[in-house]
Design an enzyme around this catalytic site. Structure first.
Site, short mmCIF file in Angstrom:
data_model
loop_
_atom_site.label_atom_id
_atom_site.label_comp_id
_atom_site.label_asym_id
_atom_site.label_seq_id
_atom_site.Cartn_x
_atom_site.Cartn_y
_atom_site.Cartn_z
N HIS A 108 -40.76 -4.12 11.21
CA HIS A 108 -40.78 -5.14 10.20
C HIS A 108 -40.16 -4.70 8.91
O HIS A 108 -40.27 -5.32 7.80
CB HIS A 108 -42.48 -5.09 9.61
CG HIS A 108 -43.27 -5.74 10.59
ND1 HIS A 108 -43.45 -6.95 10.75
CD2 HIS A 108 -44.16 -5.06 11.78
CE1 HIS A 108 -44.52 -7.33 11.81
NE2 HIS A 108 -44.90 -6.02 12.26
N SER A 166 -47.47 -4.03 8.95
CA SER A 166 -47.48 -5.42 9.08
C SER A 166 -48.66 -6.20 8.67
O SER A 166 -48.72 -7.36 8.01
CB SER A 166 -47.13 -5.82 10.42
OG SER A 166 -48.34 -5.82 11.37
N LYS A 194 -38.01 -10.63 14.75
CA LYS A 194 -38.32 -10.90 13.23
C LYS A 194 -37.30 -11.28 12.71
O LYS A 194 -36.89 -12.14 12.46
CB LYS A 194 -39.06 -9.70 12.92
CG LYS A 194 -40.60 -9.58 13.55
CD LYS A 194 -41.31 -8.35 13.41
CE LYS A 194 -42.63 -8.55 13.86
NZ LYS A 194 -42.75 -8.42 15.59
#
Length: 417
Positions: free
Chosen positions: A214, A186, A245
């Site tokens: 991610h 990330s 996310k």
């Protein structure tokens, strides 16, 4: 005794190193993301560092599902999963996540951090004589899981299947082995060679544990992540993901075989003793996952926006760090300067980008971590590039490109985010 005296010296050290954390008091504006209201400034700002990568936290299908769930079953789950806290929304979401990753079962946790810490510590801690092989750049939650497992571990060089093989070849062939790594890292935005790491692990009979937090929702034909994109999902023992996310709500999960998930369900303290996610959260996540499995519009637009931001920054002569993914890091290389740039962007231009300093990244690689979304407009990109170019030209910073700082294996275990 004044116990605060025990804490103040450490806080003073953190302040002196410009690592003191300040929260942005933001109120996200539904229907207007990436705009938010900053209660400190009493003004609107444009958010350029959100992990709501696709803007699904405000998508109508997600909001409608959450409203419907609250109206039907109320707010909280009412208990742990084992004691009255399993709603039908949890069951449906786990089934959907298992199918997304091509696995038999999935298990929900309250966050991605908890999922990693609980799963790794349980797998390695309760499998007799297990040895862990961990990528040097793994997330703090994986590192904590490794530490709490009490298992022997070795750290292989970041994204380096050759170094992994050199370590595996020297291990006792009869010992259980667990290879832990991420797909998208990330802070640098680089991507693991998933298939090559699986090749090595398979040669030495090692289990593989992949963190896709991610990448879930953003890569692969149906948003299954880098493993789906690269055709490697069936080869992985366990896949970990987040709902906080790209999915746009909160929570984490593990997907794997029915036996592996049952083992975690029965043995992981971080799962057993935690109140389960509110049903409305599970309902919103379920709606988001289903939408992203059938729609590529958000993924396509997201990749185009990230590429556009990267290109525009490079054309402006700004020190963009190499990145293979949607994450666009801009190198500053100094903690004081990184904080000052962040403050200037906010106060002068209404642009919110959190400075990323040690220990999240190695010293000397402090940066601004930009996360373009499908909802950032051309005008907002123009304003960002113009603002950064002006700040750099008025007060140049060390724009030397940097990759990862070399670190010892023990140093790698000390990294946290």
């Amino acid at each position: 005794m004044n116990f605060d005296q025990l804490f103040e010296p450490r806080l003073e050290l953190i302040r002196s190193e410009n690592r003191y954390r300040v929260f942005a008091d933001l109120e996200r504006c539904a229907g207007h993301f990436p705009q938010a209201f900053d209660h400190r400034l009493q003004d609107q700002v444009t958010v350029w560092c959100s992990n709501d990568y696709l803007g699904m936290g405000q998508h109508p299908v997600v909001l409608a599902a959450m409203h419907e769930a609250i109206d039907r079953v109320g707010a909280g789950a009412g208990g742990t999963r084992n004691i009255s806290g399993t709603s039908h929304y949890h069951v449906l979401l786990e089934n959907e996540l298992a199918d997304l990753h091509g696995k038999e079962r999935a298990l929900l946790f309250t966050s991605g951090y908890v999922a990693n810490e609980a799963a790794i510590s349980t797998l390695a801690g309760q499998i007799s004589d297990c040895i862990i092989f961990s990528d040097a750049a793994n997330h703090a939650s994986m590192i904590q899981g490794i530490r709490h497992s009490g298992a022997e571990y070795q750290i292989f060089r970041h994204n380096d299947p050759v170094d992994l093989e050199n370590r595996l070849v020297g291990a006792d062939p009869w010992r259980p082995k667990l290879v832990c790594f991420e797909s998208v890292y990330s802070m640098d935005g680089d991507i693991a060679p998933v298939a090559e790491i699986c090749d090595v692990a398979e040669r030495y009979g090692a289990m593989t544990y992949l963190d896709e937090v991610h990448a879930v929702g953003m890569y692969g034909p149906s948003g299954g992540g880098i493993a789906e994109r690269d055709g490697a999902m069936p080869r992985l023992t366990a896949i970990q993901g987040t709902l906080g996310k790209a999915i746009g709500v909160m929570g984490g999960y593990i997907a794997g075989s029915a036996t592996l998930i049952d083992f975690l369900r029965c043995c992981a303290p971080g799962f057993i003793y935690t109140t389960s996610l509110p049903p409305a959260i599970a309902a919103g996540a379920l709606a988001s996952v289903r939408h992203l499995r059938s729609s590529s519009i958000e993924r396509d637009r997201h990749q185009e926006r990230a590429a556009t931001v990267r290109r525009r920054l490079l054309e402006a002569g700004l020190p963009v760090m190499p990145s293979e993914s949607h994450i666009v890091p801009v190198l500053v290389g100094n903690p004081q300067r990184c904080k000052a740039i962040s403050d200037e962007l906010l106060l002068r231009f209404g642009i919110y980008v959190q400075p990323i300093n040690y220990p999240t990244v190695p010293r000397g690689t402090e940066r601004l971590r930009l996360t373009p979304t499908p909802l950032h407009s051309d005008e907002q990109i123009d304003r960002l590039v113009t603002a950064l170019a002006e700040i750099w030209s008025n007060s140049p910073v060390d724009s030397r490109r940097a990759g990862r700082s070399p670190a010892s294996h023990e140093g790698g275990m000390d990294r946290c985010r």
